[in-house]
Every structure is written in structure tokens, then in C-alpha cells.
Write an enzyme that holds these catalytic residues in place. Structure first.
Site, PDB file in Angstrom:
ATOM      1  N   SER A  30       0.811  -1.224   0.000  1.00  0.00           N
ATOM      2  CA  SER A  30       0.000   0.000   0.000  1.00  0.00           C
ATOM      3  C   SER A  30       0.847   1.277   0.000  1.00  0.00           C
ATOM      4  CB  SER A  30      -0.920  -0.005   1.223  1.00  0.00           C
ATOM      5  OG  SER A  30      -0.141  -0.036   2.408  1.00  0.00           O
ATOM      6  N   LYS A  98       9.899  -7.718   5.755  1.00  0.00           N
ATOM      7  CA  LYS A  98       8.996  -7.508   4.626  1.00  0.00           C
ATOM      8  C   LYS A  98       8.285  -8.814   4.332  1.00  0.00           C
ATOM      9  CE  LYS A  98      10.275  -5.325   0.975  1.00  0.00           C
ATOM     10  NZ  LYS A  98       8.915  -4.713   1.026  1.00  0.00           N
ATOM     11  N   GLY A 101       2.762  -8.891   2.696  1.00  0.00           N
ATOM     12  CA  GLY A 101       1.908  -8.885   1.501  1.00  0.00           C
ATOM     13  C   GLY A 101       2.190 -10.087   0.613  1.00  0.00           C
ATOM     14  N   GLU A 107      10.713  -9.450  -4.246  1.00  0.00           N
ATOM     15  CA  GLU A 107      11.229  -8.178  -3.703  1.00  0.00           C
ATOM     16  C   GLU A 107      12.700  -8.314  -3.349  1.00  0.00           C
ATOM     17  OE1 GLU A 107       8.571  -7.637  -0.452  1.00  0.00           O
ATOM     18  OE2 GLU A 107       7.228  -6.335  -1.596  1.00  0.00           O
TER      19      GLU A 107
END
Ligand code: DER
Length: 235
Positions: A30, A98, A101, A107
Site C-alpha cells: 500500500s 517484509k 503482503g 522483492e
């Protein structure tokens, strides 16, 4: 300011690092969403030119395509100039959690290939110790015998009171499947996990583990948007 407004402020600040001609890692989540939208806007306005985007997830690929950002991949661009992405947690040494999501593998591949990795967060993401907030530490694993792998991960961190949970979709017991066709086991710690590098090595040694959500020594800059303004921490 709402949390989303803070995310947008951090994202727009990060996009100021983008120069025409750059090959960019495009983050997921987001906060990163605002950076991708902003890059598309500057391209449309002609304020940025000759940008190539390397998305970190299928969802970012779709968003970037719709925003008119020319896209490519790591096979064509093994070295990137800059990546911009969010984080779930940031410690005082700019280590990150991280992957809440679900995009941590792509990533980490993309952001590990960048000369600069700019992380964008609202102040709620700042922590003293990674994993200390009792929130999920994601680990991407192969679906084959996932219970076996989850159990081994849990045992690795027994001293930290670790509980390993397969990530499923909220309502059903259907396992969440990553862009890479793998599962995610979320680790929840009751106590500090101590040496992060040792924890990282121990996790990655387990056959069946693909990657984990600790991004150690990777961020070069962290942009933090808070009620009192925006601050930048540089490694
Ligand atoms: O899942 C991820 O890796 C995301 O980038 C996460 O770290 C940050 O997501 P957010 O910006 O929606 O909080």
C-alpha cells in the site's frame, strides 16, 4: 494526517530520487503503490523520461502497466539503479521485515540487485527489534510437506517462543499461494530472536525453505513519514 496520507508523503519523497534513464525496482504494497502511481504521473507529464520498471510482484506489474511505465525483468536488467518499496518493520540499523503482503521473494531478488534501495514507511513501522512486535515474520517455503518445514522452523526458534502458522486466506483454510507457487509460513515470536544474521542463516539452511522476510543490510535509505514531518535515515 491519515496513515495512507503519510505513506503517500513518504512515497512521493522517494520518487524525488528517480532520474530519467533509470532502471527502477517497483515495490509491492500500500505504500509502494503510491510511488508507482507517482512515477507513472511524472512520465505522463514528461518530467521523467526513459524509465524502465522491474516489478516485484504480479500485482505491481499490473499497476505499473496501467500507469504507463515501460516494464522489463531481471534477465534483461541484472543491475538496477534504484528500488523503492515499503516495509513491515524497520529497526534502528535499517534492517527490515517484509513480506506480509506475500511478495518477499521477488522483492528480495529485485532489491538485492539495486545500487540504491529506498524504503518508504509511515512511522508506525519503526521497531526496536525485528520480530519483536509479535507480528508475522514471513518465510516462503515449498508446498511439499509444508507441515514438516513449518515444524522445523518452529523448533529452530523454540527459545524465542516461536509459533509457526501456515498463511491461509482469512475465511477458508485454503493456503495462500505466492506468485512463485509457494506457501508462506508466518513465524510469531514471544521473545527477541537475538542475532538476526544467525537466524537468517539457520532459516535458509532448511531444505524446503525458499526465502524469509528479513532484509538485512539491504536498505540504503529509509524515508519515514510521521505526524511531525518526513525524516530520512541513510545507511
Ligand atoms: O509485503 C511486502 O513486502 C510489502 O512491501 C510490505 O513490506 C509493506 O507493505 P505496506 O506498504 O502495505 O505496509
Amino acid at each position: 494526517l491519515t496513515q495512507d496520507e503519510l505513506k503517500k508523503i513518504a512515497a512521493y519523497k522517494a520518487v524525488e530520487y528517480v532520474e530519467s534513464g533509470m532502471v527502477l525496482g517497483l515495490g509491492t504494497g500500500s505504500t509502494a503503490k503510491h510511488a508507482v502511481a507517482r512515477i507513472g504521473e511524472l512520465l505522463r507529464q514528461g518530467k521523467l523520461k526513459n524509465i524502465v520498471g522491474i516489478p516485484t510482484s504480479k500485482i505491481t506489474h499490473e499497476q505499473a502497466l496501467a500507469a504507463g511505465i515501460p516494464l522489463s525483468d531481471l534477465d534483461s536488467h541484472p543491475v538496477l539503479d534504484l528500488a523503492i518499496d515499503g516495509a513491515d518493520e524497520v529497526d534502528p540499523f535499517l534492517n527490515l521485515v517484509k513480506g506480509r503482503g506475500g511478495s518477499l521473494l521477488r522483492e528480495k531478488m529485485v532489491e538485492g540487485a539495486c545500487k540504491k534501495f529506498v524504503v518508504i514507511v509511515d512511522e508506525s513501522k519503526l521497531v526496536k527489534h525485528l520480530g519483536g512486535s509479535g507480528l508475522a515474520m514471513p518465510v516462503e517455503i515449498v508446498p511439499f510437506c509444508w507441515k514438516f518445514t513449518a515444524q522445523r522452523l518452529q523448533s529452530l526458534f523454540a527459545d524465542a517462543g516461536c509459533v509457526a502458522k501456515l498463511r491461509t486466506f482469512a475465511e477458508s483454510d485454503k493456503p495462500f499461494v505466492t506468485d512463485n507457487g509457494n506457501f508462506i509460513v508466518d513465524l510469531y515470536f514471544k521473545k527477541d530472536i537475538g542475532d538476526l544474521k544467525a537466524a537468517s542463516d539457520a532459516i535458509l539452511q532448511l531444505a524446503g525453505v525458499v526465502e524469509h522476510g528479513m532484509f538485512l543490510d539491504m536498505a540504503t535509505t529509509v524515508i519515514i513519514a510521521g505526524e511531525l514531518g518526513v525524516t530520512c535515515r541513510v545507511r
